[in-house]
Design a protein around this motif. Structure first.
Motif, PDB file in Angstrom:
ATOM      1  N   PHE A  20     -13.570   7.009  -4.612  1.00  0.00           N
ATOM      2  CA  PHE A  20     -14.301   6.132  -5.614  1.00  0.00           C
ATOM      3  C   PHE A  20     -13.680   4.749  -4.935  1.00  0.00           C
ATOM      4  O   PHE A  20     -14.377   3.839  -4.919  1.00  0.00           O
ATOM      5  CB  PHE A  20     -14.088   6.346  -6.880  1.00  0.00           C
ATOM      6  CG  PHE A  20     -14.471   5.127  -7.864  1.00  0.00           C
ATOM      7  CD1 PHE A  20     -15.748   5.059  -8.030  1.00  0.00           C
ATOM      8  CD2 PHE A  20     -13.413   4.564  -8.614  1.00  0.00           C
ATOM      9  CE1 PHE A  20     -16.100   3.936  -9.062  1.00  0.00           C
ATOM     10  CE2 PHE A  20     -13.753   3.504  -9.331  1.00  0.00           C
ATOM     11  CZ  PHE A  20     -15.085   3.371  -9.452  1.00  0.00           C
ATOM     12  N   LYS A  21     -12.456   4.714  -5.057  1.00  0.00           N
ATOM     13  CA  LYS A  21     -11.833   3.176  -4.713  1.00  0.00           C
ATOM     14  C   LYS A  21     -11.899   3.024  -3.369  1.00  0.00           C
ATOM     15  O   LYS A  21     -12.091   1.618  -3.094  1.00  0.00           O
ATOM     16  CB  LYS A  21      -9.943   3.500  -4.994  1.00  0.00           C
ATOM     17  CG  LYS A  21      -9.916   3.729  -6.463  1.00  0.00           C
ATOM     18  CD  LYS A  21     -10.319   2.590  -7.193  1.00  0.00           C
ATOM     19  CE  LYS A  21      -9.490   1.494  -7.239  1.00  0.00           C
ATOM     20  NZ  LYS A  21      -9.820   0.451  -8.462  1.00  0.00           N
ATOM     21  N   ALA A  22     -11.906   3.804  -2.374  1.00  0.00           N
ATOM     22  CA  ALA A  22     -12.348   3.525  -0.970  1.00  0.00           C
ATOM     23  C   ALA A  22     -13.666   3.029  -1.040  1.00  0.00           C
ATOM     24  O   ALA A  22     -13.956   2.116   0.024  1.00  0.00           O
ATOM     25  CB  ALA A  22     -12.260   4.590  -0.096  1.00  0.00           C
ATOM     26  N   ASN A  23     -14.639   3.551  -1.648  1.00  0.00           N
ATOM     27  CA  ASN A  23     -16.159   3.011  -1.788  1.00  0.00           C
ATOM     28  C   ASN A  23     -16.173   1.697  -2.002  1.00  0.00           C
ATOM     29  O   ASN A  23     -16.990   0.642  -1.711  1.00  0.00           O
ATOM     30  CB  ASN A  23     -16.936   3.912  -2.459  1.00  0.00           C
ATOM     31  CG  ASN A  23     -17.340   5.341  -1.755  1.00  0.00           C
ATOM     32  OD1 ASN A  23     -17.155   5.386  -0.491  1.00  0.00           O
ATOM     33  ND2 ASN A  23     -17.610   6.403  -2.294  1.00  0.00           N
ATOM     34  N   MET A  24     -15.168   1.080  -3.179  1.00  0.00           N
ATOM     35  CA  MET A  24     -15.113  -0.161  -3.362  1.00  0.00           C
ATOM     36  C   MET A  24     -14.238  -1.036  -2.351  1.00  0.00           C
ATOM     37  O   MET A  24     -14.221  -2.318  -2.815  1.00  0.00           O
ATOM     38  CB  MET A  24     -14.557  -0.068  -4.605  1.00  0.00           C
ATOM     39  CG  MET A  24     -15.555   0.538  -5.895  1.00  0.00           C
ATOM     40  SD  MET A  24     -14.825   0.628  -7.371  1.00  0.00           S
ATOM     41  CE  MET A  24     -13.840  -0.640  -7.649  1.00  0.00           C
ATOM     42  N   GLY A  25     -13.723  -0.430  -1.313  1.00  0.00           N
ATOM     43  CA  GLY A  25     -13.080  -1.448  -0.529  1.00  0.00           C
ATOM     44  C   GLY A  25     -11.514  -1.298  -0.665  1.00  0.00           C
ATOM     45  O   GLY A  25     -10.684  -2.026  -0.262  1.00  0.00           O
ATOM     46  N   PHE A  26     -10.987  -0.327  -1.586  1.00  0.00           N
ATOM     47  CA  PHE A  26      -9.613  -0.591  -2.018  1.00  0.00           C
ATOM     48  C   PHE A  26      -8.911   1.005  -1.165  1.00  0.00           C
ATOM     49  O   PHE A  26      -9.237   1.826  -1.753  1.00  0.00           O
ATOM     50  CB  PHE A  26      -9.409  -0.347  -3.459  1.00  0.00           C
ATOM     51  CG  PHE A  26      -9.935  -1.635  -4.207  1.00  0.00           C
ATOM     52  CD1 PHE A  26      -9.240  -2.742  -4.152  1.00  0.00           C
ATOM     53  CD2 PHE A  26     -10.967  -1.561  -4.898  1.00  0.00           C
ATOM     54  CE1 PHE A  26      -9.740  -3.852  -4.753  1.00  0.00           C
ATOM     55  CE2 PHE A  26     -11.563  -2.783  -5.536  1.00  0.00           C
ATOM     56  CZ  PHE A  26     -10.806  -3.850  -5.719  1.00  0.00           C
ATOM     57  N   THR A  27      -8.064   0.630  -0.117  1.00  0.00           N
ATOM     58  CA  THR A  27      -7.701   1.697   0.378  1.00  0.00           C
ATOM     59  C   THR A  27      -6.095   1.958   0.565  1.00  0.00           C
ATOM     60  O   THR A  27      -5.719   1.995   1.623  1.00  0.00           O
ATOM     61  CB  THR A  27      -8.484   1.724   1.684  1.00  0.00           C
ATOM     62  OG1 THR A  27      -8.145   0.686   2.642  1.00  0.00           O
ATOM     63  CG2 THR A  27      -9.947   2.289   1.807  1.00  0.00           C
ATOM     64  N   GLY A  28      -5.561   1.061  -0.270  1.00  0.00           N
ATOM     65  CA  GLY A  28      -4.061   0.748  -0.251  1.00  0.00           C
ATOM     66  C   GLY A  28      -3.174   1.847  -0.057  1.00  0.00           C
ATOM     67  O   GLY A  28      -3.467   3.098  -0.652  1.00  0.00           O
ATOM     68  N   ALA A  29      -2.270   2.021   0.837  1.00  0.00           N
ATOM     69  CA  ALA A  29      -1.162   3.137   0.949  1.00  0.00           C
ATOM     70  C   ALA A  29      -0.309   3.175  -0.288  1.00  0.00           C
ATOM     71  O   ALA A  29       0.104   4.274  -0.527  1.00  0.00           O
ATOM     72  CB  ALA A  29      -0.409   2.804   2.224  1.00  0.00           C
ATOM     73  N   SER A  30       0.089   2.348  -1.031  1.00  0.00           N
ATOM     74  CA  SER A  30       0.904   2.416  -2.103  1.00  0.00           C
ATOM     75  C   SER A  30       0.307   2.990  -3.003  1.00  0.00           C
ATOM     76  O   SER A  30       0.815   3.770  -3.947  1.00  0.00           O
ATOM     77  CB  SER A  30       1.365   0.819  -2.596  1.00  0.00           C
ATOM     78  OG  SER A  30       0.619   0.357  -3.486  1.00  0.00           O
ATOM     79  N   ARG A  31      -1.195   2.671  -3.440  1.00  0.00           N
ATOM     80  CA  ARG A  31      -1.683   3.427  -4.554  1.00  0.00           C
ATOM     81  C   ARG A  31      -1.825   5.105  -3.962  1.00  0.00           C
ATOM     82  O   ARG A  31      -1.506   5.741  -4.970  1.00  0.00           O
ATOM     83  CB  ARG A  31      -3.251   3.018  -4.354  1.00  0.00           C
ATOM     84  CG  ARG A  31      -4.141   3.923  -5.458  1.00  0.00           C
ATOM     85  CD  ARG A  31      -5.549   3.418  -5.431  1.00  0.00           C
ATOM     86  NE  ARG A  31      -5.675   2.116  -5.343  1.00  0.00           N
ATOM     87  CZ  ARG A  31      -6.019   1.262  -6.249  1.00  0.00           C
ATOM     88  NH1 ARG A  31      -5.813   1.730  -7.620  1.00  0.00           N
ATOM     89  NH2 ARG A  31      -6.174   0.004  -5.884  1.00  0.00           N
ATOM     90  N   ILE A  32      -2.069   5.419  -2.758  1.00  0.00           N
ATOM     91  CA  ILE A  32      -1.879   6.712  -2.469  1.00  0.00           C
ATOM     92  C   ILE A  32      -0.460   7.288  -2.643  1.00  0.00           C
ATOM     93  O   ILE A  32      -0.148   8.494  -3.086  1.00  0.00           O
ATOM     94  CB  ILE A  32      -2.420   7.101  -0.989  1.00  0.00           C
ATOM     95  CG1 ILE A  32      -3.925   6.393  -0.964  1.00  0.00           C
ATOM     96  CG2 ILE A  32      -2.128   8.567  -0.518  1.00  0.00           C
ATOM     97  CD1 ILE A  32      -4.312   6.317   0.551  1.00  0.00           C
ATOM     98  N   TRP A  33       0.380   6.561  -2.089  1.00  0.00           N
ATOM     99  CA  TRP A  33       1.932   7.115  -2.251  1.00  0.00           C
ATOM    100  C   TRP A  33       2.508   7.459  -3.773  1.00  0.00           C
ATOM    101  O   TRP A  33       2.827   8.531  -3.869  1.00  0.00           O
ATOM    102  CB  TRP A  33       3.006   5.805  -1.542  1.00  0.00           C
ATOM    103  CG  TRP A  33       4.219   6.417  -1.478  1.00  0.00           C
ATOM    104  CD1 TRP A  33       4.695   7.031  -0.573  1.00  0.00           C
ATOM    105  CD2 TRP A  33       5.361   6.216  -2.335  1.00  0.00           C
ATOM    106  NE1 TRP A  33       6.173   7.345  -0.868  1.00  0.00           N
ATOM    107  CE2 TRP A  33       6.434   7.118  -1.823  1.00  0.00           C
ATOM    108  CE3 TRP A  33       5.404   5.756  -3.706  1.00  0.00           C
ATOM    109  CZ2 TRP A  33       7.889   7.009  -2.699  1.00  0.00           C
ATOM    110  CZ3 TRP A  33       6.498   5.791  -4.563  1.00  0.00           C
ATOM    111  CH2 TRP A  33       7.629   6.319  -3.888  1.00  0.00           C
ATOM    112  N   TYR A  34       1.898   6.425  -4.543  1.00  0.00           N
ATOM    113  CA  TYR A  34       2.209   6.730  -5.866  1.00  0.00           C
ATOM    114  C   TYR A  34       1.602   7.708  -6.588  1.00  0.00           C
ATOM    115  O   TYR A  34       2.225   8.563  -7.525  1.00  0.00           O
ATOM    116  CB  TYR A  34       2.219   5.406  -6.713  1.00  0.00           C
ATOM    117  CG  TYR A  34       3.437   4.291  -6.709  1.00  0.00           C
ATOM    118  CD1 TYR A  34       4.367   4.707  -7.261  1.00  0.00           C
ATOM    119  CD2 TYR A  34       3.216   3.125  -5.892  1.00  0.00           C
ATOM    120  CE1 TYR A  34       5.617   3.731  -6.987  1.00  0.00           C
ATOM    121  CE2 TYR A  34       4.056   2.250  -5.745  1.00  0.00           C
ATOM    122  CZ  TYR A  34       5.490   2.716  -6.216  1.00  0.00           C
ATOM    123  OH  TYR A  34       6.571   1.943  -6.309  1.00  0.00           O
TER     124      TYR A  34
END
Length: 140
Positions: A20-34
C-alpha cells in the motif's frame, strides 16, 4: 516467510501495508527495517494480536534501544491506522502522545576532563614565551 522476510503472525498484513505504501510512492528502507524489528519482536514473544500490549511492548523495547530520534513511532502508528481502515478487528493505533521528537544531546563524560565532551573547543593554539627570556612572535 513473506516477501519482505516477515515471519510473525502479522507477516501478511505487514506485506500488504508495505505494498500500500509503495503504491503511494513511499518505499523507504527505514520503514521496512523497523517493521522487521517489530515482526521479530512479535515472533519472539508469540504475539498474535495487534493490540495495545503488543504495540506498546515493542515500543518499550525500542525506547531502551533508540538514540535521540524516534521517527520509528510513526511507522507503527501508521500500521495500526492502516489495519483499522482495512477492517482488522481490535487493531491498536499508538497514541499521538507518542510523538517523534529529537531529544537534547546528552553530555558525555570524558575521563580526565573537568567538563563534558560537549563543552566548547579549547582556545586557539598560541605560542608560549621562549625559555631564553624573549617573547615569541605571536605574543608580541
Amino acid at each position: 516467510m513473506s516477501g519482505h522476510g516477515f515471519s510473525s503472525a502479522f507477516a501478511t498484513e505487514l506485506d500488504a501495508y508495505l505494498a500500500f505504501k509503495a503504491n503511494m510512492g513511499f518505499t523507504g528502507a527505514s520503514r521496512i527495517w523497523y517493521l522487521k524489528q517489530f515482526d521479530a519482536y512479535c515472533a519472539e514473544h508469540d504475539r498474535t494480536v495487534f493490540d495495545k500490549d503488543t504495540v506498546e511492548g515493542w515500543v518499550g523495547v525500542q525506547l531502551q534501544r533508540s538514540g535521540r530520534y524516534r521517527s520509528w513511532m510513526s511507522y507503527i502508528r501508521d500500521v495500526g491506522r492502516w489495519m483499522t481502515m482495512n477492517g482488522i478487528p481490535g487493531a491498536y493505533v499508538l497514541s499521538d502522545r507518542c510523538k517523534a521528537r529529537s531529544l537534547p544531546p546528552i553530555p558525555i563524560y570524558c575521563p580526565g576532563m573537568t567538563s563534558s565532551c560537549s563543552s566548547p573547543p579549547p582556545p586557539r593554539f598560541r605560542r608560549h614565551a621562549r625559555g631564553d627570556g624573549r617573547r615569541s612572535r605571536s605574543s608580541r
